[in-house]
Design an enzyme around this catalytic site. Structure first.
Site, PDB file in Angstrom:
ATOM      1  N   ARG A  47      -0.839  13.087  -4.596  1.00 46.14           N
ATOM      2  CA  ARG A  47       0.269  12.636  -4.619  1.00 46.14           C
ATOM      3  C   ARG A  47       1.490  12.317  -4.157  1.00 46.14           C
ATOM      4  O   ARG A  47       2.277  12.894  -3.587  1.00 46.14           O
ATOM      5  CB  ARG A  47       0.451  11.569  -6.109  1.00 46.14           C
ATOM      6  CG  ARG A  47       1.395  10.552  -6.044  1.00 46.14           C
ATOM      7  CD  ARG A  47       1.144   9.077  -7.123  1.00 46.14           C
ATOM      8  NE  ARG A  47       1.151  10.013  -8.281  1.00 46.14           N
ATOM      9  CZ  ARG A  47       1.414  10.223  -9.082  1.00 46.14           C
ATOM     10  NH1 ARG A  47       3.114  10.991  -9.377  1.00 46.14           N
ATOM     11  NH2 ARG A  47       0.574  10.885 -10.319  1.00 46.14           N
ATOM     12  N   TYR A  99      11.152  -8.791  11.765  1.00 46.27           N
ATOM     13  CA  TYR A  99       9.404  -8.573  10.984  1.00 46.27           C
ATOM     14  C   TYR A  99      10.199  -9.551   9.694  1.00 46.27           C
ATOM     15  O   TYR A  99      10.260  -9.252   8.492  1.00 46.27           O
ATOM     16  CB  TYR A  99       9.219  -7.367  10.941  1.00 46.27           C
ATOM     17  CG  TYR A  99       7.774  -7.435  10.152  1.00 46.27           C
ATOM     18  CD1 TYR A  99       7.564  -8.180  10.672  1.00 46.27           C
ATOM     19  CD2 TYR A  99       7.771  -7.148   9.079  1.00 46.27           C
ATOM     20  CE1 TYR A  99       5.631  -8.164  10.243  1.00 46.27           C
ATOM     21  CE2 TYR A  99       7.288  -6.837   7.576  1.00 46.27           C
ATOM     22  CZ  TYR A  99       5.641  -7.548   8.844  1.00 46.27           C
ATOM     23  OH  TYR A  99       4.765  -7.614   7.678  1.00 46.27           O
ATOM     24  N   ASP A 171      14.907  -0.096  11.874  1.00 42.57           N
ATOM     25  CA  ASP A 171      14.058   0.035  12.174  1.00 42.57           C
ATOM     26  C   ASP A 171      13.575   0.032  13.541  1.00 42.57           C
ATOM     27  O   ASP A 171      13.926  -1.003  14.252  1.00 42.57           O
ATOM     28  CB  ASP A 171      13.230  -1.780  10.889  1.00 42.57           C
ATOM     29  CG  ASP A 171      11.528  -2.011  11.272  1.00 42.57           C
ATOM     30  OD1 ASP A 171      10.771  -1.061  12.142  1.00 42.57           O
ATOM     31  OD2 ASP A 171      10.997  -2.932  10.460  1.00 42.57           O
ATOM     32  N   LYS A 196       2.155   1.108  13.911  1.00 37.36           N
ATOM     33  CA  LYS A 196       1.878   0.138  15.322  1.00 37.36           C
ATOM     34  C   LYS A 196       1.829   1.284  16.127  1.00 37.36           C
ATOM     35  O   LYS A 196       0.879   1.864  17.185  1.00 37.36           O
ATOM     36  CB  LYS A 196       3.457   0.027  15.406  1.00 37.36           C
ATOM     37  CG  LYS A 196       3.622  -1.572  14.271  1.00 37.36           C
ATOM     38  CD  LYS A 196       2.504  -2.237  13.625  1.00 37.36           C
ATOM     39  CE  LYS A 196       2.799  -3.270  12.828  1.00 37.36           C
ATOM     40  NZ  LYS A 196       2.019  -4.487  12.146  1.00 37.36           N
TER      41      LYS A 196
HETATM   42  N1  PLP Z   1       8.572  -3.600  10.424  1.00 38.31           N
HETATM   43  C1  PLP Z   1       7.714  -4.466  11.842  1.00 38.31           C
HETATM   44  C2  PLP Z   1       8.795  -4.409  12.858  1.00 38.31           C
HETATM   45  C3  PLP Z   1       6.402  -5.023  11.785  1.00 38.31           C
HETATM   46  O1  PLP Z   1       6.551  -5.277  13.010  1.00 38.31           O
HETATM   47  C4  PLP Z   1       6.410  -4.514  10.895  1.00 38.31           C
HETATM   48  C5  PLP Z   1       4.429  -5.577  10.641  1.00 38.31           C
HETATM   49  O2  PLP Z   1       4.041  -5.821  11.866  1.00 38.31           O
HETATM   50  C6  PLP Z   1       6.439  -4.423   9.677  1.00 38.31           C
HETATM   51  C7  PLP Z   1       7.272  -3.619   9.922  1.00 38.31           C
HETATM   52  C8  PLP Z   1       5.642  -3.975   8.968  1.00 38.31           C
HETATM   53  O3  PLP Z   1       4.458  -3.156   9.032  1.00 38.31           O
HETATM   54  P1  PLP Z   1       2.806  -2.583   8.114  1.00 38.31           P
HETATM   55  O4  PLP Z   1       2.146  -3.808   8.136  1.00 38.31           O
HETATM   56  O5  PLP Z   1       1.740  -1.033   8.278  1.00 38.31           O
HETATM   57  O6  PLP Z   1       2.685  -3.102   6.965  1.00 38.31           O
END
Ligand code: PLP
Length: 376
Positions: A47, A99, A171, A196
């Site tokens: 961890r 998101y 992000d 992704k």
């Molecule tokens: N940020 C963006 C732009 C996303 O599209 C997503 C998920 O679709 C996330 C964060 C969250 O990621 P996760 O699904 O891996 O938790």
């Protein structure tokens, strides 16, 4: 070193024991101590740190041009790690459109702990300026945004946030470091859903945060990661590190496909609007050209003429776009976003989002053409 070289070479040294060229998977949760109690090989407990995660983090940090990275079990775990830097009474400025899970974390987890937040139109730097208060400690940018592909001016927003003493996290999931490296524009943190494009094959969850500099932020995130324990498993780290070796090629080819599809859709009679930052008609095109180097990504959305029913009908006819959530994989996906985003959605009911994959663009365009045939 160029991105292609970093993605193949960083954290992929030949294993000293047997000479493995492909990295080994270190499954051990615990590591031997020296007779004097030290950990001279650098690892104590998985961890806290382990070789596969270290390799992954080094590579992600290098791709974003950052000092350090911390890896998590999902993108959501990564955004929560950033929010863990906040304390009761602090204030966050975040996008109205992003998101939906990030906004939900602010509403349902961070807000109830005494952190204030304001959602603003991040495409307008003046709206961000107006929302900043002396208590603002964090400004969250997501550009291009999910699912409307809105573009925010990273440099302008970062400058005015820093003036007021707030840190900035971007992000960068949609753009990837292949097209956009937010640290160049001064942001303090870059966040990714590694699920992704980093994973790229729709078979592994992950998240990451890259810090621009060493020091307190980097140390606090490293401490949070080990304490919260929301770290990726050894096999997931291995899958992600392997997928990063092909990130640049995948993202380039997927982006070429997306650009062709955006052009096709932008002239189609059955479509009301196309959202793709690479189109000159996109309202954020000029800013995107400034901050995205060489390409605009492989995500796009469009509004079908009509409403929700018409959008579902078009998605239902597609053969080479699988109806599924998520994005960034080698297979193309289509999704009706409003119906998955929950009660706070600001996404139009007639919007479909495409994650463009590695199939041939001719086949994808032919598929869209037949799915839209009755709408022209
Ligand atoms: N940020 C963006 C732009 C996303 O599209 C997503 C998920 O679709 C996330 C964060 C969250 O990621 P996760 O699904 O891996 O938790």
């Amino acid at each position: 070193m160029k991105l292609e070289t970093l993605s193949v070479r960083i954290g992929r040294d030949v294993e000293p024991m047997a000479g493995d060229v492909a990295p080994a998977i270190h499954m051990s949760t615990t590591f031997e101590r020296d007779s004097d109690g030290e950990f001279s090989r650098g690892y104590s407990y998985a961890r806290a740190d382990n070789p596969g995660r270290k390799a992954l983090e080094q590579c992600i940090a290098a791709l974003e041009g950052g000092h350090d990275a911390t890896a998590y079990s999902s993108g959501s775990a990564a955004s929560l790690a950033v929010f863990s830097l906040l304390r009761p009474g602090d204030h966050v400025v975040a996008p109205i459109e992003s998101y939906h899970g990030t906004a939900k974390q602010l509403r349902d987890i961070i807000g109830p702990m005494g952190v204030q937040y304001t959602f603003v139109d991040m495409t307008r730097a003046d709206a961000v300026r107006a929302a900043l208060t002396p208590a603002t400690k964090l400004v969250w940018i997501e550009t291009p945004s999910n699912p409307m592909l809105n573009v925010s001016d990273i440099e302008a927003i970062t400058a005015l946030s820093h003036e007021r003493g707030a840190i900035v996290c971007c992000d960068n999931t949609f753009a990837t470091p292949v097209w956009q490296r937010p640290l160049r524009f001064g942001v303090d943190l870059v966040m990714h859903s590694s699920t992704k494009y980093f994973g790229g094959h729709s078979d592994v969850m992950g998240g990451a945060i890259v810090t621009r500099e060493g020091g307190t932020l980097s140390e606090r995130l490293r401490d949070y990661q080990g304490t919260a324990g929301n770290t990726p498993a050894a096999f997931d780290c291995w899958l992600l590190r392997r997928s990063l070796t092909t990130l640049v090629c995948r993202v380039r080819a997927q982006t070429e496909n997306a650009a062709r599809i955006a052009e096709f859709l932008s002239t189609h009679q059955g479509i009301e609007r196309v959202f793709y930052p690479g189109l000159a008609s996109h309202r954020g095109h000029d800013i995107a050209r400034k901050q995205m180097q060489g390409g605009f990504g492989a995500m796009l959305s469009f509004c079908v003429r009509g409403g929700r029913e018409e959008a579902f009908a078009v998605a239902g006819k597609m053969k080479y776009f699988t109806r599924a959530t998520s994005l960034g994989g080698v297979e193309s996906l289509v999704e009706h976003r409003a119906s998955i985003e929950g009660p706070h959605t600001v996404t139009p009911q007639n919007l479909l989002r495409l994650s463009v994959g590695l199939e041939h663009a001719d086949d994808l365009i032919a598929d869209l053409d037949q799915a839209l045939a009755s709408r022209s």
